[in-house]
Design an enzyme around this catalytic site. Sequence first.
Site, short mmCIF file in Angstrom:
data_model
loop_
_atom_site.label_atom_id
_atom_site.label_comp_id
_atom_site.label_asym_id
_atom_site.label_seq_id
_atom_site.Cartn_x
_atom_site.Cartn_y
_atom_site.Cartn_z
N LYS A 182 0.88 -1.17 0.00
CA LYS A 182 0.00 0.00 0.00
C LYS A 182 0.91 1.21 0.00
CE LYS A 182 -3.64 2.68 0.90
NZ LYS A 182 -2.89 3.97 0.98
N GLY A 239 4.51 3.73 10.85
CA GLY A 239 3.68 4.93 10.80
C GLY A 239 3.25 5.37 12.18
N SER A 240 2.13 6.05 12.23
CA SER A 240 1.67 6.67 13.47
C SER A 240 1.10 5.64 14.43
CB SER A 240 0.59 7.71 13.16
OG SER A 240 -0.61 7.09 12.73
N GLY A 243 -2.86 5.30 13.67
CA GLY A 243 -3.17 4.50 12.49
C GLY A 243 -2.72 3.06 12.64
N GLY A 244 -1.53 2.86 13.21
CA GLY A 244 -1.02 1.51 13.38
C GLY A 244 -1.84 0.70 14.35
N GLU A 263 5.71 -0.62 13.51
CA GLU A 263 6.59 0.31 14.24
C GLU A 263 5.81 1.60 14.38
OE1 GLU A 263 9.88 3.36 13.17
OE2 GLU A 263 10.50 1.37 12.49
N CYS A 300 12.37 8.02 13.12
CA CYS A 300 11.73 7.30 14.23
C CYS A 300 12.69 7.11 15.39
CB CYS A 300 11.19 5.96 13.75
SG CYS A 300 12.34 5.01 12.75
N GLU A 389 5.40 11.10 21.47
CA GLU A 389 6.25 11.54 20.37
C GLU A 389 5.68 12.77 19.67
OE1 GLU A 389 8.38 9.59 16.42
OE2 GLU A 389 6.40 8.88 17.02
#
Length: 504
Positions: A182, A239-240, A243-244, A263, A300, A389
């Site tokens: 994606k 990603g965030s 969302g993750g 992650e 990250c 973060e």
Amino acid sequence: MSLSSHGQHLIAGDWTRTAETFLSEPARGAARAFSVGTPELVDRAVQAAEEAFWSYGWSSRAERAAFLNAIADEIEARGAQITEIGCAETGLPAARLEGERGRTTGQLRLFAGHILKGEYLDRRHDAALPERSPLPRPDLRMMQRPIGPVAVFGASNFPLAFSTAGGDTAAALAAGCPVVVKGHGAHPGTSEVVAEAIHAAIAKCGLPKGVFSLVQGGNRSVGEALVQHPLIRAVGFTGSLTGGRALFDLCAGRPDPIPFFGELGSVNPMFLLPEAMAARGVDLGRGWAGSLSLGAGQFCTNPGIAVVIAGPEADAFAEAARAGLSETGAQVMLTTGIAAAYAAGAQAMATQPGVQDLLSATCNPREAKPFLYRVATQDWLGNHALSEEVFGPLGLIVVVRDAAEMVAVARSFVGQLTATLQMDAGDTALARRLLPVLERKAGRVLVNGFPTGVEVCDAMVHGGPYPASTNFGATSVGTLSIRRFLRPVCYQNMPESLLPEDLG
């Protein structure tokens, strides 16, 4: 980009348009239209990946190694094109993109060499003991086997090394798993050129076309369709946290739950011990400023928090960091959305109880300037918002009164990708107190350095306890990451004629 494939998806070897399009948001140059992904495209790609698995999953290690090397060759052949469009889309400098391209091709070749060695198969054999009493033992052989089609989500901050042909894709393909990517909307043109490279490598190696597909754009339904497709066996994501975690929950809630290797976020705390501060506190402050602002802080592993013991050395460290950060000009961020989230995060940090503003700035849309704050232990402990973060060049100094408070602050952190000790020989006793805490909190613990460099090698761990990642036993960088896409199979009393080639 080649005009024949501009703005399209790559679905099992076919460049495909959809009726709806979205516009890219380049840092410079004209926006371009790209086809929007759909759940129907996802289904076509995954169905093709499943069909490809019946042959690719049983291909030889030599064949897969040749494929990985061919992808690297094809990416290098498009190097100038990738740099040009990558810089335009992301605002990253050419040197950064060229270095990341080298990392991307390097990890493809690393996996090629890794699977040729065969050690990752973890082969074991317990020979039959037919005369054993009271019961005989059968012949038992075991090794790791690929799990099936894998979904990979491209990352915004690494358009090459963590995206279309990045570490997740490389590890899955090395294991023998077809991949459906994606693509990330921050760099669709870059993703497309890299997909062209993989497409060319598939043709060169004579592999089934369903081994790789790229689905561009689309709303949440596209990502949800991908992780919930019954033929997908695992998901790789960078990603965030928000969302993750949503995708992780979807994977766990399937009728057949699958692993989600995400992650999600990390502030990567750095602990500056007294002897090191006395000897080189000013230099550490300057070094931290450079690490914080590198790449607009869009790593990250960005060391967002420094923990120091109160005193003149801590003040000198803070001033050196402030001075270094104040010399950093505005930097272009990857997307306007990331820039807006950074500005909002900096503003929210400034409003937290007990937070002192050491350096602030006004940011233009899609640009970032550094922020620096300071807080005492009593205001830090119990306020989880301070440890969340903020993706960008923002630093927070946590000032503790003594070693006991430093250990208490260390224990207060949730899972991290990294934790750093800045120490001299005289700090060994305190470092020994901190190390058992830090190794429980982080996947990588380093001494006297800054964590923004992630070496791609056998020993690297890029992961950690939640929320740094959703699987504390996995890494997304290094050769160990292949284990995410394998599972052990035991063969009992199997005739030699039926054993997999790697066990024969």
